[in-house]
Design an enzyme around this catalytic site. Sequence first.
Site, PDB file in Angstrom:
ATOM      1  N   HIS A   1       0.854  -1.199   0.000  1.00 42.74           N
ATOM      2  CA  HIS A   1       0.000   0.000   0.000  1.00 42.74           C
ATOM      3  C   HIS A   1       0.881   1.236   0.000  1.00 42.74           C
ATOM      4  CE1 HIS A   1       0.614  -1.375   4.137  1.00 42.74           C
ATOM      5  NE2 HIS A   1       0.638  -0.100   4.487  1.00 42.74           N
TER       6      HIS A   1
ATOM      7  N   HIS B   1       0.907   5.068   1.176  1.00 41.23           N
ATOM      8  CA  HIS B   1       0.254   6.111   1.974  1.00 41.23           C
ATOM      9  C   HIS B   1       0.332   7.440   1.230  1.00 41.23           C
ATOM     10  CE1 HIS B   1       0.183   4.043   6.012  1.00 41.23           C
ATOM     11  NE2 HIS B   1       1.153   3.336   5.448  1.00 41.23           N
TER      12      HIS B   1
END
Length: 138
Positions: A101, A103
Site C-alpha cells: 500500500h 500512503h
Amino acid sequence: MKDNNCIFCKIAAGEIPSKTVYEDEMFRVILDLGAASEGHALILPKEHYANLMELDEKTAAAVLPLAGKISKAMMKGLNCDGLNLVQNNGEEAGQTVMHFHLHMIPRYKGGAEVIEWKPGNPKAEEMEATAEKIKAAL
Ligand code: AMP
Ligand code: ZN
C-alpha cells in the site's frame, strides 16, 4: 491472486466496507482509519502483493500516475499545502499490513509533523562502500 487472510485484499475487493475515494479495475483508494492528517489515504492494488519487492511491473507502473491524480485532487479538494507519499516494506520499516500500500498523507501549514528523521553524517568512504554493496546486488 488474493490472500484469504489479508484484510486489504478484502477491502480492495469491497468485501469489507471502507471509505473509498477512487476505484478502478486495478486499485482501490481508501481513507486510512488511523489518519495522520485529514485526507490520509491508502492506494491498494486489488491483487495481493506483500510489498514493493513483490509488486508486478504493470501494477508498479500504474501506481505513480494514480498517486499523481489523487495528489492533484487532494491539493484542490482538501486545500492542503503539500503531501507526503510513504510506503513501508517489512516490519522493521513499520509495515503492519503485509499487502502493498502507498500512503498519501496531505500536509497542512502548522499541522503535525508526519515524517521525521535525524540526518546522519556518513564518511565519504562509508558511502562509497555502501554504494558498491547496492550496485553489486543489482
Ligand atoms: P503500514 O504501517 O504502512 O502497514 O500501514 C497500515 C495502515 O493501514 C495504517 O496507517 C492503519 O491505520 C491502516 N489501516 C489498518 N486497517 C485499516 C482498515 N480496516 N481501514 C483503513 N485503514 C486501515
Ligand atoms: Zn492482500
